[in-house]
Design a protein around this motif. Structure first.
Motif, short mmCIF file in Angstrom:
data_model
loop_
_atom_site.label_atom_id
_atom_site.label_comp_id
_atom_site.label_asym_id
_atom_site.label_seq_id
_atom_site.Cartn_x
_atom_site.Cartn_y
_atom_site.Cartn_z
N VAL A 65 5.25 5.08 1.54
CA VAL A 65 5.48 3.82 0.83
C VAL A 65 6.13 2.85 1.82
O VAL A 65 7.24 3.09 2.29
CB VAL A 65 6.38 4.02 -0.40
N LEU A 125 4.93 7.10 -9.01
CA LEU A 125 6.19 7.23 -8.29
C LEU A 125 7.31 6.46 -8.96
O LEU A 125 8.44 6.94 -9.06
CB LEU A 125 6.02 6.76 -6.84
N GLU A 126 7.01 5.27 -9.44
CA GLU A 126 8.05 4.43 -10.02
C GLU A 126 8.60 4.99 -11.33
O GLU A 126 9.67 4.57 -11.78
CB GLU A 126 7.50 3.01 -10.23
N LYS A 127 7.91 5.95 -11.93
CA LYS A 127 8.41 6.59 -13.15
C LYS A 127 9.28 7.80 -12.87
O LYS A 127 9.88 8.35 -13.80
CB LYS A 127 7.23 7.01 -14.04
N GLN A 128 9.35 8.23 -11.59
CA GLN A 128 10.07 9.46 -11.28
C GLN A 128 11.55 9.17 -11.01
O GLN A 128 11.89 8.22 -10.31
CB GLN A 128 9.45 10.15 -10.07
N TYR A 132 12.64 8.81 -7.25
CA TYR A 132 12.01 7.81 -6.39
C TYR A 132 12.94 6.63 -6.13
O TYR A 132 13.62 6.14 -7.03
CB TYR A 132 10.72 7.30 -7.04
N ARG A 133 12.99 6.19 -4.87
CA ARG A 133 13.68 4.98 -4.49
C ARG A 133 12.74 4.15 -3.63
O ARG A 133 12.20 4.65 -2.63
CB ARG A 133 14.97 5.29 -3.70
N ALA A 134 12.55 2.90 -3.98
CA ALA A 134 11.66 2.02 -3.22
C ALA A 134 12.33 1.60 -1.91
O ALA A 134 13.54 1.36 -1.88
CB ALA A 134 11.29 0.80 -4.04
N ILE A 140 7.12 -4.04 -1.91
CA ILE A 140 6.31 -2.95 -1.38
C ILE A 140 5.06 -3.55 -0.74
O ILE A 140 4.26 -4.22 -1.40
CB ILE A 140 5.91 -1.96 -2.50
N ARG A 174 1.42 4.47 -7.05
CA ARG A 174 2.64 3.66 -7.16
C ARG A 174 3.22 3.70 -8.58
O ARG A 174 4.42 3.92 -8.75
CB ARG A 174 2.38 2.22 -6.71
N PRO A 175 2.42 3.47 -9.65
CA PRO A 175 3.00 3.57 -10.99
C PRO A 175 3.59 4.94 -11.27
O PRO A 175 4.63 5.05 -11.94
CB PRO A 175 1.81 3.28 -11.92
#
Length: 288
Positions: free
Chosen positions: A61, A23-26, A29-31, A36, A20-21
């Motif tokens: 996700v 993905l959130e830096k890319q 990426y869209r949540a 989550i 998760r950390p």
């Protein structure tokens, strides 16, 4: 052993502490919503084994409204080269790995990783993964000539693009969607009715799941002289379609909504899905 990292006890640690950390830096990426609920490795397969393996990974996700599936191409690099990648590309390093060989698990798509993907495409390889098969299909090795040098291209889209010489480009889709995308359908319709240069698909790697669905993951296609965002490209083609005269008994016009000034139809595109989710959240009781 890499099977213990992605299937054994290490998998839970990977899902809970690292994925998760990362993905959130890319930028792509869209949540799938503000909250989550969970994240899990949906499927994975070794594209190359040995001391420095390359892994194809699908990650689910889960959000409040929807579940998004993302595709990763991970490489393990040991020794000083691994430390160099950590220093130069910290946002693309998933985790540091300790043990018999110390190194980093990362997504810096280097020459070796591209060559492995191209070899899969050339051979039409099939990799059995957990809960799915990574299945490569091509139009034959004749179109898969040596396309080096490889060069990573900057893009704001939900994909990674690597140019392969002057003639082709390799697209790693980040947000995985089952079946053909709306863009794919529209481009196919345009290719049938407009004299324009459109990309030609040479080969692809799909994740084929047990429910019979195919999730396009990697695409090798001809390179076209357009660097604009895909929506801008689609708008240019739509405007050309509207400008061309045609008889009323021609094929159905896919851009009737644009001609009549109506809203665009619902399509499987990330921006429109984001708008739909936002609208659903804002119209919930108590949020007005």
């Amino acid at each position: 052993r890499w099977d213990t990292l992605f299937d054994g006890p290490g998998r839970a640690v990977l899902e809970r502490r690292y994925l998760r950390p990362y993905l959130e830096k890319q930028p792509w990426y869209r949540a799938p919503g503000a909250t989550i609920r969970g994240l899990r490795v949906a499927s994975h397969a070794l594209a190359r084994s040995g001391a420095e393996p390359i892994v194809l990974l699908a990650v689910d996700v889960e959000g409040e409204i929807d579940t998004y599936r993302y595709g990763l191409v991970l490489t393990f690099t040991a020794g000083p080269r691994g430390e160099e990648l950590l220093d130069r590309h910290p946002d693309r390093v998933l985790a540091r790995i300790a043990g018999a060989r110390t190194g980093v698990l990362h997504e810096v798509i280097e020459q070796d990783a591209v060559r492995v993907l191209m070899k899969m495409l050339a051979e039409g390889a099939t990799l059995q993964g957990r809960d799915g098969v990574f299945d490569a299909a091509s139009h034959g090795p004749a179109v898969l000539a040596d396309h080096e040098p490889y060069q990573l291209m900057p893009t704001t889209l939900g994909q990674t693009v690597i140019t392969c010489g002057a003639a082709a480009e390799l697209k790693i889709r980040r947000r995985l969607l089952p079946g053909r995308s709306h863009e794919h359908h529209v481009l196919a319709r345009l290719a049938d009715n407009l004299d324009v240069e459109l990309p030609v698909a040479y080969a692809g790697i799909d994740l084929r799941t047990s429910d019979g669905q195919r999730w396009p993951f990697v695409l090798l296609r001809s390179r076209v002289p357009f660097t604009d965002d895909g929506w801008e490209r689609g708008l240019q083609l739509a405007q050309r379609w509207l400008a061309e005269p045609r008889a009323t008994d021609d094929v159905a016009d896919p851009f009737t909504w644009l001609r009549e000034g109506r809203d665009a139809p619902r399509m499987e595109s990330e921006p429109l899905q984001d708008l739909q989710r936002t609208q659903q959240l804002l119209t919930r009781p108590g949020l007005a």
